[in-house]
Design an enzyme around this catalytic site. Structure first.
Site, PDB file in Angstrom:
ATOM      1  N   ASP A 162      16.281  86.054 -13.571  1.00 16.82           N
ATOM      2  CA  ASP A 162      17.145  85.128 -14.311  1.00 16.82           C
ATOM      3  C   ASP A 162      16.321  84.074 -15.073  1.00 16.82           C
ATOM      4  O   ASP A 162      16.328  82.895 -14.734  1.00 16.82           O
ATOM      5  CB  ASP A 162      18.125  84.467 -13.337  1.00 16.82           C
ATOM      6  CG  ASP A 162      19.335  83.879 -14.049  1.00 16.82           C
ATOM      7  OD1 ASP A 162      19.272  83.720 -15.284  1.00 16.82           O
ATOM      8  OD2 ASP A 162      20.343  83.587 -13.384  1.00 16.82           O
TER       9      ASP A 162
ATOM     10  N   SER B 206      20.697  74.826 -13.045  1.00 20.56           N
ATOM     11  CA  SER B 206      20.217  76.137 -13.474  1.00 20.56           C
ATOM     12  C   SER B 206      19.067  76.000 -14.444  1.00 20.56           C
ATOM     13  O   SER B 206      19.178  75.289 -15.438  1.00 20.56           O
ATOM     14  CB  SER B 206      21.328  76.900 -14.184  1.00 20.56           C
ATOM     15  OG  SER B 206      22.123  77.551 -13.260  1.00 20.56           O
TER      16      SER B 206
ATOM     17  N   HIS C  55      20.813  83.205 -17.656  1.00 19.51           N
ATOM     18  CA  HIS C  55      22.246  82.917 -17.816  1.00 19.51           C
ATOM     19  C   HIS C  55      22.495  81.634 -18.603  1.00 19.51           C
ATOM     20  O   HIS C  55      23.599  81.428 -19.096  1.00 19.51           O
ATOM     21  CB  HIS C  55      22.997  82.970 -16.477  1.00 19.51           C
ATOM     22  CG  HIS C  55      22.823  81.798 -15.565  1.00 19.51           C
ATOM     23  ND1 HIS C  55      21.944  81.788 -14.510  1.00 19.51           N
ATOM     24  CD2 HIS C  55      23.448  80.602 -15.531  1.00 19.51           C
ATOM     25  CE1 HIS C  55      22.032  80.637 -13.870  1.00 19.51           C
ATOM     26  NE2 HIS C  55      22.930  79.898 -14.470  1.00 19.51           N
TER      27      HIS C  55
HETATM   28  N1  ARG Z   1      25.879  81.691 -10.162  1.00 22.33           N
HETATM   29  C1  ARG Z   1      24.978  81.332 -11.216  1.00 22.33           C
HETATM   30  C2  ARG Z   1      25.144  79.889 -11.564  1.00 22.33           C
HETATM   31  O1  ARG Z   1      26.191  79.317 -11.467  1.00 22.33           O
HETATM   32  C3  ARG Z   1      25.225  82.067 -12.491  1.00 22.33           C
HETATM   33  C4  ARG Z   1      24.874  83.455 -12.492  1.00 22.33           C
HETATM   34  C5  ARG Z   1      25.324  84.151 -13.759  1.00 22.33           C
HETATM   35  N2  ARG Z   1      25.548  85.548 -13.440  1.00 22.33           N
HETATM   36  C6  ARG Z   1      26.746  86.152 -13.409  1.00 22.33           C
HETATM   37  N3  ARG Z   1      26.799  87.347 -12.906  1.00 22.33           N
HETATM   38  N4  ARG Z   1      27.841  85.611 -13.895  1.00 22.33           N
HETATM   39  O2  ARG Z   1      24.241  79.271 -12.057  1.00 22.33           O
END
Ligand code: ARG
Length: 729
Positions: A238, A664, A102
């Site tokens: 991811d 992340s 992501h």
């Molecule tokens: N919740 C994750 C984060 O903030 C991002 C995941 C991205 N995936 C999505 N389905 N939008 O790092």
């Protein structure tokens, strides 16, 4: 977690630490805490060693020798070296970077076309010549940090108000960063901690040539989609890979085919041994923002007004994007990244609001404030006695303009045409001044250049519907006194039919299409601009903003000043409650362990998931849960290679490391300094984590490195990448 800052104690942090040592105050304990790497020796080493760390403080952070920090690359937008949207880690001596899927999403999308859809199908460069330049991304490595609190506080000590304080601080900071980088190719920034009680300098080396090396198909990289986002158990692959390049002289350079792979000071070895409960883990990276010391009144305002507004407006914007995306593959690619980032925090705000209620966060904060008040009343610091009242007043003032402020960003600028028009409004203001007029060619040229990227990912049909819907919400929800005068026109000429008005804007504005926009820029005319309907709309909002801004600024200044005083007081009352500063996009280390949790009554979550669980979630009818054919085949043949554990492949695991958006892509590192996973998310039960750390509930969700490498080798066939890593079996 992807992104989207500050300490005034009368003592600097260093002094406080010395004092703690002197008074023999217990060093900090694990789990909670985003620690500054420069203080690990004094604050955390004893505890970390006890938990299983085998490295020395010098091996984690050192200025003179290579250390773990040298493998941590902060990902920033191009030309920026201090606002990290994600973290990455160097995993080979040839500058190979691992981060989240992501985090690379935007780069992957920008290289995707209907014919060569690498977002959908995945991409693996089989040699460096196939890697794809990502001109929008830079990566920076920390060279050193330094406490500059005394200098900055001395510079601001006579400031009359918050505005002057900010100016004086900025001037001193400019001197500090100039001195720190003089005669080097480094960049530097100073950030404030504990709301302006402390200041630290960060010197960094920022690399500009970053290339996409590999990414799994979206069905793997975003498996589970929005349904699983912010949730455990998880089966998302991811991860993605970039490579950093440097000039032949070993220094950062703009993209050039002549550049060579970066040779890092340190790269992380990879362990295939996996993790088990209670294993020590640490995560180093760039958490973006937490607000752990926030006052109850601030939380209440978000809970009751700001979050519900964000959720409502984003729900609508997402629905309109989705409608367009479902109709065409080309639009689906254009909007993929915009949709994903909007929906990520849409779901975050939903989870945060639910959590705030369930966990009674307000009660907790009010209780803390009552304790503080009782303590302050007994003492003789006048500022401490009134600070909570000052904060409450600040938030009451902010509430008067909060809907305006929130709707301006989430609603009005939700229509991209208004953002573009706002940009032209600012250009026009600038051109009215002689020094601005001198830069006309440069500024218009810059906008012209940006239009290629902008229109590449733009669909006027979606934007028109968004504008109509957003204006209707604004009209209904924001107090009438805060309506710009464009609403009188919409009422008089369109009878408040926002669709008809939006249609009129899009039919008549040069901003709606690339050709007419370029034509305008080539023959810039004030007359054309001021008659343009999208411009008139933006200008009307800008005027209203100019009128209301002083109130917003004053309320925020009162809150900032109040928080600085409150934090100084909290620290005096009980140093433990303020042991570490809020996240502010600076390098931090968090340490903890692999650990399961109890989600709610009778629900106990295990600490890891595996590939069987992924196959159980498969649903060919639901785009979020499709399993690519190649992965199904490998699974059926049990072709797990060296990534197997007890006949399966582990996919993800959880730890109690304290992370937030910006972390992340951060490495999860075991006690030997080896990479065991990549952090990518937080869990639903602890969505209030940026406001309060809940030890029992907050978990960090990580991709198991063995799943990553399994996909790279068995699905992507990119053995070339595996070969350049240092793998410990
Ligand atoms: N919740 C994750 C984060 O903030 C991002 C995941 C991205 N995936 C999505 N389905 N939008 O790092």
């Amino acid at each position: 977690m992807q992104t989207k800052l500050k300490m005034n104690w009368s003592l600097s942090c260093v002094a406080v630490v010395a004092l703690c040592t002197l008074l023999n105050i217990q060093p900090a304990k694990a789990d909670e805490g985003m620690w500054l790497t420069m203080f690990l020796q004094r604050l955390n080493m004893t505890d970390m060693k006890k938990m299983g760390l085998k490295l020395s403080a010098e091996e984690l952070y050192s200025i003179n020798k290579s250390s773990l920090k040298d493998a941590i690359g902060g990902l920033t937008p191009a030309g920026n070296f201090q606002n990290h949207f994600c973290t990455s880690e160097v995993i080979s001596q040839k500058g190979l970077l691992l981060t989240n899927h992501h985090c690379a999403y935007d780069a992957i999308q920008s290289h995707s076309t209907v014919k060569n859809n690498i977002l959908r199908d995945g991409f693996w460069a089989k040699s460096t010549s196939e890697e794809l330049p990502c001109k929008d991304i830079n990566v920076s490595f920390l060279v050193r940090m330094e406490d500059v609190t005394a200098r900055v506080l001395a510079a601001v000590k006579d400031a009359k108000d918050e505005g002057e304080r900010a100016k004086l601080a900025a001037a001193e900071i400019a001197k500090i960063t100039a001195e720190a980088t003089k005669g080097t190719h480094y960049n530097a920034y100073v950030k404030d901690f504990y709301k302006g009680n402390d200041y630290y300098l960060f010197v960094v080396e920022s690399f500009k040539d970053v290339r996409l090396v590999g990414n799994p198909a979206e069905a793997i990289g975003k498996f589970g989609g929005d349904t699983d986002n912010w949730m455990w158990p998880r089966h998302t692959g991811d991860f993605s890979f970039f490579r950093v390049y440097m000039g032949k002289d070993g220094k950062p350079a703009e993209y050039s085919p002549d550049n060579v792979p970066y040779v890092p000071k340190h790269s992380l070895p990879i362990s295939l041994k996996g993790v088990k409960p209670n294993d020590f883990t640490m995560v180093m990276g760039y958490p973006g923002r937490t607000d752990r010391y926030r006052a109850a009144a601030g939380i209440q305002l978000d809970m009751e007004e700001t979050n519900p507004a964000r959720i409502k407006l984003r729900t609508k914007r997402l629905a309109l994007m989705k409608e367009g995306m479902d109709k065409s593959d080309a639009v689906r690619i254009k909007y993929a990244s915009k949709y994903a980032s909007l929906s990520n925090y849409w779901k975050y705000f939903i989870g945060q609001n639910q959590g705030l209620k369930r966990l009674k966060t307000l009660d907790y904060k009010r209780n803390l404030e009552a304790q503080f008040q009782a303590w302050a009343d007994k003492g003789n610091n006048a500022a401490y006695k009134t600070v909570l009242a000052d904060l409450n007043k600040g938030y009451a003032d902010l509430k008067e303009v909060n809907l305006f402020n929130t709707y301006r960003g989430e609603c009005i600028f939700g229509a991209e045409i208004v953002q573009q028009a706002q940009q032209l409004y600012m250009v026009r203001q600038m051109l009215a001044k002689p020094e601005g007029a001198a830069m006309k060619g440069q500024v218009l040229g810059g906008i012209k250049e940006s239009l290629t990227d902008y229109f590449k990912d733009y669909n006027a049909g979606i934007d028109r519907k968004t504008l109509a819907a957003m204006l209707a919400y604004y009209y209904k929800d924001v107090p009438k006194a805060q309506h710009p005068d464009i609403f009188a026109k919409i009422s008089n000429e369109f009878d408040n039919d926002f669709n008809a008005y939006a249609e009129y804007v899009f039919d008549n504005s040069f901003l709606a299409s690339k050709g007419s926009f370029l034509e305008f820029l080539d023959a810039y005319s004030d007359e054309t601009l001021t008659k343009d309907p999208a411009y008139m709309l933006a200008e009307s909002f800008a005027r209203k903003t100019d009128e209301i801004r002083p109130k917003i600024v004053a309320a925020n200044a009162a809150i900032d000043k109040g928080m600085r005083t409150y934090l100084a007081g909290l620290k005096e009352m009980n140093p433990k409650t303020t042991a570490y500063p809020d996240a502010n996009s600076t390098l931090r280390l968090t340490y903890g362990k692999v650990i399961a949790y109890k989600g709610k009554d009778a629900v106990n979550y295990d600490y890891k998931t595996n590939i069987e669980g992924l196959m159980e979630k498969e649903d060919p009818a639901n785009e979020e849960f499709i399993v690519p054919t190649k992965l199904s085949e490998v699974y059926k043949n049990k072709d797990f290679g060296m990534y197997a554990e007890n006949g399966t492949v582990p996919v993800a695991f959880i730890t109690d490391n304290d992370i937030t958006g910006g972390n992340s892509g951060s490495p999860v590192i075991n006690g030997n300094g080896e990479l065991v996973g990549t952090a990518f998310d937080g869990n639903w039960e602890a969505m209030t984590g940026d406001l309060v750390f809940d030890k029992a509930l907050k978990r960090c969700i990580n991709v198991d490195i063995r799943y990553t490498l399994f996909i790279v080798e068995k699905v992507g066939g990119a053995t070339n990448l595996i070969q350049e890593m240092k793998i410990v079996r």
